[in-house]
Design an enzyme around this catalytic site. Structure first.
Site, short mmCIF file in Angstrom:
data_model
loop_
_atom_site.label_atom_id
_atom_site.label_comp_id
_atom_site.label_asym_id
_atom_site.label_seq_id
_atom_site.Cartn_x
_atom_site.Cartn_y
_atom_site.Cartn_z
CB SER A 166 -0.97 -0.06 1.19
OG SER A 166 -1.99 0.90 1.06
CG HIS A 226 -5.88 -2.37 0.64
ND1 HIS A 226 -5.25 -1.98 -0.52
CD2 HIS A 226 -5.24 -1.75 1.65
CE1 HIS A 226 -4.28 -1.13 -0.23
NE2 HIS A 226 -4.24 -0.99 1.08
CG ASP A 257 -7.26 -2.89 -3.02
OD1 ASP A 257 -7.94 -2.20 -2.24
OD2 ASP A 257 -6.02 -2.96 -2.99
#
Length: 239
Positions: free
Chosen positions: A125, A215, A183
């Site tokens: 991320s 995610h 996601d």
């Protein structure tokens, strides 16, 4: 005389190799997490640590700072953002400051005798976005960069840095990029577009989609990452 930027010391979690170290991996966590938290997550997904006979895996923790998407609340983030959105401009001041700070972690590995071409940088991320800047702009002579569930802003300075370096006939690290198709925080298309733009600029980049993955990390992704790391940092047999 210009003021010297103080060297930031990070809280660090590390997995040591079982034999003699000849390479290093720098693995950066996502926003709001810690190095220890990322290590625990990876261990939970794999059923064991991401560990090697010759590679030290480093998990630093980002310092706590005000984070604009959280209305200025303090969070462990690598840099600030105006919004978590692909079309927003990058917050370059905080990005460049952190690139300089993380450079001290890389320098520590160099001082320990690990050459730059035996280092891989990557993250999940926000940690992946930080890795793009750190590897492609500041340390392009590392062995590779991996990015999980992440993206670059559309007008990122990373694209320009990649183009300029390749036009000058200079090399760049190989890129491994992974993203879940489900996601709901960082859309799959953002990651896919980032990879496509980097390949268009000339970077050697591979993009892997994981159907149904949100995610998060998954076992197949971690196994792919481990194999890729070994391909970039093979055991030299010196251990």
């Amino acid at each position: 005389m210009a003021a010297t930027r103080p060297v930031r010391k990070f809280r660090m979690c590390a997995v040591s190799p079982s034999g003699k170290q000849s390479a290093s991996v720098l693995f950066l966590h996502g926003s709001g997490d810690t190095g220890r938290g990322l290590r625990a997550w990876v261990k939970d997904v794999l059923g064991r640590d991401l560990a090697f006979s010759h590679i030290r895996v480093l998990y630093p923790t980002a310092p706590s700072r005000p984070y604009t998407p959280m209305r200025g609340a303090l969070s462990n983030v690598w840099f600030d953002r105006h919004k978590v959105y692909q079309d927003c401009p990058e917050h370059l001041e905080s990005i460049d400051d952190m690139c300089a700070s993380l450079g001290s972690v890389i320098q520590d590995e160099l001082n320990a005798g690990i050459p730059k071409h035996r280092i891989v940088i990557g993250g999940f991320s926000m940690g992946g976005a930080m890795s793009f800047h750190l590897a492609c702009r500041q340390h392009p002579d590392v062995a590779g960069v991996f990015v999980l569930s992440s993206f670059l802003n559309k007008d990122s300075v990373v694209y320009q840095a990649v183009e300029e370096r390749l036009q000058a006939g200079r090399s760049l690290p190989e890129l491994l990029q992974c993203h879940g198709t489900s996601d709901d925080l960082v859309p799959h298309q953002w990651g896919e577009q980032t990879s496509a733009l980097l390949r268009r600029a000339g970077m050697n980049a591979s993009f892997h989609s994981f159907p149904g993955l949100h995610h998060e990390l998954c076992l197949a992704e971690m196994e792919l990452l481990k194999s890729w790391i070994l391909s970039r940092l093979p055991d030299t047999g010196s251990s």
